[in-house]
Enzyme design. Structure first.
Site, short mmCIF file in Angstrom:
data_model
loop_
_atom_site.label_atom_id
_atom_site.label_comp_id
_atom_site.label_asym_id
_atom_site.label_seq_id
_atom_site.Cartn_x
_atom_site.Cartn_y
_atom_site.Cartn_z
N LEU A 1 -13.75 7.26 7.62
CA LEU A 1 -13.30 8.52 8.21
C LEU A 1 -11.88 8.36 8.72
CD1 LEU A 1 -16.54 9.27 10.31
CD2 LEU A 1 -16.02 9.98 7.96
N HIS B 1 -11.76 4.86 -1.91
CA HIS B 1 -11.91 4.03 -0.71
C HIS B 1 -12.79 2.80 -0.99
CE1 HIS B 1 -11.21 7.93 1.78
NE2 HIS B 1 -10.07 7.27 1.65
N ARG C 1 -7.65 18.15 3.55
CA ARG C 1 -8.34 18.40 2.28
C ARG C 1 -9.66 19.11 2.55
NH1 ARG C 1 -7.96 12.47 -0.36
NH2 ARG C 1 -6.83 11.92 1.54
N ASN D 1 -7.72 10.23 7.57
CA ASN D 1 -7.21 11.52 7.10
C ASN D 1 -7.95 11.92 5.83
OD1 ASN D 1 -5.39 13.79 7.21
ND2 ASN D 1 -4.39 12.90 5.42
N GLY D 2 -8.26 10.93 5.00
CA GLY D 2 -9.19 11.10 3.89
C GLY D 2 -10.54 10.54 4.31
N ARG E 1 -2.43 -1.92 -3.87
CA ARG E 1 -3.58 -1.02 -3.88
C ARG E 1 -3.29 0.09 -4.88
NH1 ARG E 1 -4.55 3.92 -0.10
NH2 ARG E 1 -6.66 4.55 -0.67
N ASN F 1 0.88 -1.17 0.00
CA ASN F 1 0.00 0.00 0.00
C ASN F 1 0.91 1.22 0.00
OD1 ASN F 1 -1.96 1.97 0.48
ND2 ASN F 1 -3.13 0.66 1.87
N LYS G 1 3.37 0.83 3.26
CA LYS G 1 2.89 -0.19 4.19
C LYS G 1 2.88 -1.52 3.46
CE LYS G 1 -0.14 3.04 6.65
NZ LYS G 1 -1.54 3.36 7.04
N GLY H 1 -9.43 5.40 10.75
CA GLY H 1 -8.88 5.90 12.01
C GLY H 1 -9.85 6.66 12.88
N GLU I 1 -8.15 -2.98 4.43
CA GLU I 1 -7.83 -2.88 3.00
C GLU I 1 -6.82 -3.93 2.58
OE1 GLU I 1 -8.41 1.79 1.82
OE2 GLU I 1 -6.66 1.24 3.00
#
Length: 409
Positions: free
Chosen positions: A213, A184, A245, A215-216, A96, A7, A14, A335, A388
């Site tokens: 929900l 997502h 953002r 950071n994005g 991803r 990822n 990651k 998160g 994910e």
């Protein structure tokens, strides 16, 4: 089958290793090995851990993504954190890919043609697609001819109705590939399936609003296991207020700033993606934990940032429910969704008219993959761990197994 998942972020990488035997289990297993590296300039923070609980954290100097990934994966087959004896023990690598563009919905083996298609839409998600392409090249260098598979974050939303997909500009936009793609999708799709299992219901009989929900941030309206609407659009900038953002803003603001203030497109992109959202309003941070801490100390702009975040989240959920014509369950994931009882409580507070009621104690201390709605709530509220990497591993196993079977036949 040993499946390594990558990822890739703009300044992070990651990785997880999963082993899947004869069939995919219903419940996600622990990964055999996981690693994460984040860097700023030429210094990187590295953390790796295997299934035996052996962990290592280090701060190292790196000169490139190639060096970063090589350093990270070295802990997979070397030293006390190793989980395999050699790189040749890896059977397939899954990536991803944030933006699949107009061509790709289903996972695909990575070929020159697939990489070319990903490169062509890199302008839509420049921070991610280019990093993912680089990761594919690095894996070729490290692991040779191991099969690599791209799993697309936009894929789940590809079959949205045209009314949800097409922007109300000139129809030529749609003909040119400018439409709502959604993002997502890997996690939204996973959460929908997980919710059905947790509720003991057939996914084809459920109407769900999935709230990713982190950071994005994005929402998805999911009916009968299919995405029928979502908040992110042509790029991951659209929709909800996020960490840094802006989410949706009046496009007239942008033309005003360009004409009257002389702000360039590049500068606007930086403002909207990196200097807006929670950070832009609070002036403190894009991290919800720091916003909540500042609110408790009476910081007015932190409170305003939280209030805007919740207002837009409620508005978005209301729109998703209207599209669905009702809702059986709300899903909170990623998160903030998994860890902020304050966000969940404030979000659900205005949906009492739908029959949403949280169990206050369960909301304060939720167990992941749990229903936190009160017993008399007519709409369930689930906290589902974002998985994910596991979802990517599942899809890689299915595709590689089919490919192996066709070779055998």
């Amino acid at each position: 089958m040993n499946i390594l998942v990558l990822n890739s972020g703009s300044s992070s990488q990651k990785s997880c290793l999963y082993e899947i035997a004869d069939s995919v289990p219903d419940d996600p297993p622990a990964c055999l090995w996981e690693g994460n590296i984040e860097w700023e300039s030429d210094v990187a923070e590295v953390s790796v851990r295997n299934a035996k609980g052996v962990a290592r954290n280090a701060r190292v100097k790196i000169a490139s993504r190639s060096e970063a990934i090589g350093h990270l994966l070295g802990g997979l087959w070397n030293g006390d954190t190793c989980a395999v004896s050699a790189p040749s023990d890896i059977d397939v690598v899954g990536h991803r890919v944030v933006h699949g563009g107009p061509l790709y919905e289903d996972p695909a083996f990575i070929t020159p043609e697939v990489k070319s298609a990903i490169a062509k839409v890199s302008a839509f998600a420049p921070l991610h697609n280019r990093a993912e392409l680089e990761g594919m090249e690095i894996i070729e260098q490290l692991l040779g001819a191991v099969p690599q598979i791209a799993v697309f974050d936009t894929g789940f939303h590809r079959k949205m109705p045209l009314a949800a997909k097409v922007y109300p500009g000139p129809y030529q936009w749609f003909s040119d590939g400018i439409h709502r793609y959604g993002f997502h999708g890997i996690n939204h799709q996973y959460c929908a399936g997980r919710a059905a299992r947790l509720l003991g219901r057939d996914s084809n009989a459920l109407k769900l609003v999935s709230c990713h929900l982190g950071n994005g941030c994005s929402l998805a309206a999911i009916e009968s296991g299919r995405s029928i609407d979502t908040t992110m659009g042509f790029t991951p900038l659209d929709g909800l207020m996020m960490g840094t953002r802006s989410g949706s803003v009046d496009p007239g603001i942008l033309t005003y700033l360009m004409r009257q203030r002389g702000i360039s497109a590049e500068r606007l992109d930086e403002i909207l993606n990196k200097e807006s959202g929670l950070l832009g309003i609070s002036g403190l941070s894009g991290d919800m934990r720091q916003i909540l801490a500042a609110m408790k100390k009476g910081h007015e702009r932190a409170q305003l940032a939280f209030d805007i975040y919740i207002h837009r989240l409620r508005s978005g959920i209301g729109a998703m429910v209207a599209t669905l014509g009702g809702v059986d369950a709300l899903i909170f994931t990623a998160g903030v969704g998994e860890h902020s009882s304050e966000v969940r409580a404030a979000t659900c507070e205005n949906f009492g008219y739908l029959g949403v009621r949280l169990d206050a104690e369960n909301n304060l201390q939720p167990v992941l993959d749990q229903d936190i709605a009160a017993t008399d709530s007519s709409v369930r509220a689930l906290v589902v761990r974002a998985q994910e990497d596991w979802a990517i591993a599942q899809q890689c196993w299915v595709l590689e197994s089919r490919h192996a079977m066709s070779r055998h036949n």
